[in-house]
Design a protein around this motif. Structure first.
Motif, short mmCIF file in Angstrom:
data_model
loop_
_atom_site.label_atom_id
_atom_site.label_comp_id
_atom_site.label_asym_id
_atom_site.label_seq_id
_atom_site.Cartn_x
_atom_site.Cartn_y
_atom_site.Cartn_z
N CYS A 46 0.59 -1.22 -0.09
CA CYS A 46 0.04 0.06 -0.14
C CYS A 46 0.92 0.84 -0.16
CB CYS A 46 -0.77 -0.10 1.30
SG CYS A 46 -2.26 1.27 1.18
N ILE A 47 0.58 2.16 -1.05
CA ILE A 47 1.56 3.33 -1.18
C ILE A 47 0.64 4.76 -1.14
CG2 ILE A 47 3.17 4.75 -2.72
CD1 ILE A 47 3.84 1.91 -4.08
N TYR A 48 1.03 5.58 -0.40
CA TYR A 48 0.61 6.87 0.03
C TYR A 48 1.46 7.74 -0.43
CZ TYR A 48 -2.75 4.35 3.16
OH TYR A 48 -3.39 3.66 3.32
N GLY A 49 1.28 8.90 -1.21
CA GLY A 49 1.93 9.75 -1.67
C GLY A 49 1.18 11.32 -2.02
N SER A 50 1.94 12.31 -2.37
CA SER A 50 1.15 13.77 -2.50
C SER A 50 0.33 13.63 -3.61
CB SER A 50 2.30 14.69 -2.64
OG SER A 50 3.39 14.86 -1.72
N PRO A 51 -0.83 14.23 -3.40
CA PRO A 51 -1.96 14.23 -4.46
C PRO A 51 -1.11 14.93 -5.50
CG PRO A 51 -2.93 14.53 -2.37
CD PRO A 51 -1.35 14.57 -2.11
N VAL A 52 -1.78 14.84 -6.96
CA VAL A 52 -0.96 15.33 -7.91
C VAL A 52 -1.35 16.86 -7.86
CG1 VAL A 52 -1.50 15.52 -10.52
CG2 VAL A 52 -1.48 13.25 -9.30
N GLY A 53 -2.31 17.45 -7.60
CA GLY A 53 -2.72 18.79 -7.73
C GLY A 53 -3.08 19.40 -6.13
N ARG A 54 -2.71 20.71 -6.09
CA ARG A 54 -2.77 21.41 -4.93
C ARG A 54 -4.25 21.86 -5.10
NH1 ARG A 54 0.26 23.69 -0.79
NH2 ARG A 54 -0.70 25.51 0.17
N GLY A 55 -4.65 22.06 -6.12
CA GLY A 55 -6.22 22.44 -6.25
C GLY A 55 -7.28 21.27 -5.86
N LEU A 56 -6.83 20.05 -6.14
CA LEU A 56 -7.56 18.81 -5.66
C LEU A 56 -7.80 19.02 -3.95
CD1 LEU A 56 -8.85 16.06 -5.78
CD2 LEU A 56 -6.43 15.48 -5.33
N CYS A 57 -6.72 19.21 -3.41
CA CYS A 57 -6.58 19.29 -1.94
C CYS A 57 -7.46 20.44 -1.39
CB CYS A 57 -4.92 19.77 -1.41
SG CYS A 57 -4.02 18.00 -1.93
N GLU A 58 -7.18 21.53 -2.11
CA GLU A 58 -8.24 22.69 -1.74
C GLU A 58 -9.40 22.42 -1.93
OE1 GLU A 58 -7.11 26.56 -3.08
OE2 GLU A 58 -4.76 26.35 -2.63
N GLY A 59 -9.76 21.83 -2.88
CA GLY A 59 -11.44 21.41 -3.27
C GLY A 59 -11.89 20.42 -2.19
N ILE A 60 -10.86 19.56 -1.73
CA ILE A 60 -11.44 18.52 -0.67
C ILE A 60 -11.55 19.07 0.68
CG2 ILE A 60 -10.73 16.47 0.39
CD1 ILE A 60 -9.61 15.51 -2.48
N CYS A 61 -10.70 19.98 0.97
CA CYS A 61 -10.55 20.06 2.44
C CYS A 61 -10.40 21.52 2.68
CB CYS A 61 -9.40 19.43 3.18
SG CYS A 61 -7.99 19.60 2.35
N GLY A 62 -10.26 22.44 1.86
CA GLY A 62 -10.12 24.25 2.07
C GLY A 62 -8.38 24.20 2.17
N LYS A 63 -8.08 25.68 2.05
CA LYS A 63 -6.55 26.10 2.08
C LYS A 63 -6.03 25.73 3.31
CE LYS A 63 -7.26 29.63 -1.35
NZ LYS A 63 -7.06 31.09 -1.72
N GLU A 64 -6.91 25.79 4.54
CA GLU A 64 -6.33 25.49 5.73
C GLU A 64 -5.84 23.99 5.97
OE1 GLU A 64 -10.57 24.95 5.80
OE2 GLU A 64 -9.58 26.51 5.35
N GLU A 65 -6.11 22.99 5.30
CA GLU A 65 -5.89 21.81 5.50
C GLU A 65 -5.25 21.13 4.29
OE1 GLU A 65 -6.17 19.88 8.12
OE2 GLU A 65 -7.26 21.36 9.44
N VAL A 66 -4.76 22.19 3.29
CA VAL A 66 -4.22 21.62 2.07
C VAL A 66 -2.95 20.92 2.25
CG1 VAL A 66 -2.79 23.56 1.60
CG2 VAL A 66 -3.99 22.23 -0.31
N ASP A 67 -2.12 21.06 3.34
CA ASP A 67 -1.01 20.33 3.67
C ASP A 67 -1.15 18.99 4.58
OD1 ASP A 67 0.78 22.16 2.11
OD2 ASP A 67 0.71 23.40 3.79
N ASN A 68 -2.63 18.90 4.68
CA ASN A 68 -2.68 17.42 5.57
C ASN A 68 -3.24 16.29 4.64
OD1 ASN A 68 -3.05 16.26 8.01
ND2 ASN A 68 -4.83 17.10 8.20
N VAL A 69 -3.00 16.31 3.33
CA VAL A 69 -3.61 15.21 2.45
C VAL A 69 -2.68 14.57 1.79
CG1 VAL A 69 -5.08 15.09 0.48
CG2 VAL A 69 -5.29 16.93 1.96
N TYR A 70 -2.93 13.21 1.87
CA TYR A 70 -2.10 12.00 1.13
C TYR A 70 -3.26 11.66 -0.09
CZ TYR A 70 2.00 11.71 4.34
OH TYR A 70 3.31 11.92 4.89
#
Length: 146
Positions: A51-75
């Motif tokens: 099982c492999i976890y990595g950084s998501p491809v796009g920062r926009g994806l992270c912002e869309g999922i959890c907002g700017k305040e949590e953008v660095d809290n996503v794998y």
């Protein structure tokens, strides 16, 4: 005997994980890897899943999922592989246990509908279904560059 009696999970290095997924996963290509975990079979004495976890491809994806305040809290769960022919539920066992070992709280992943995957493992591990992503094309290039 239970799954816990026959299997254990251990963090493994990027090279080991990549070698297994390139050889065994249906996509036969590497993926972003920040953390990788091996599923070991005690009876077989070897790794039977990854099982492999990595950084998501796009920062926009992270912002869309959890907002700017949590953008660095996503794998992103980028690869999941378990040998065929083993006990049922090993994939969900691997995912559920590795989620607890991560240093981030928001995990995204995708079921490959081209391979008729519908996200059963994600459903079994309590992921939230958020809909289909936009389609993309898989480009490849020949040796002569065309």
């Amino acid at each position: 005997m239970s799954i816990k009696d026959n299997y254990y999970i251990q963090e493994i290095n990027h090279e080991t994980a990549t070698n297994i997924v390139v050889k065994c996963h249906y996509a036969h290509r590497q993926a972003p890897c920040t953390h990788a975990f091996g599923l070991y079979s005690r009876p077989l004495g070897r790794i039977v899943g990854v099982c492999i976890y990595g950084s998501p491809v796009g920062r926009g994806l992270c912002e869309g999922i959890c907002g700017k305040e949590e953008v660095d809290n996503v794998y992103e769960l980028t690869r999941l592989y378990v040998d065929d022919g083993l006990e049922r539920n090993l994939e969900s066992f691997l995912v559920s246990h590795t989620l607890k070992l991560l240093d981030k709280e928001i995990i995204v992943s995708y079921a490959d509908t081209k391979m008729n995957h519908i996200g059963v493992i994600y459903q079994a591990t309590n992921f939230y279904y958020t809909g289909l992503s936009l389609g993309h094309k898989d480009y490849s290039m020949t040796v002569d560059g065309h």
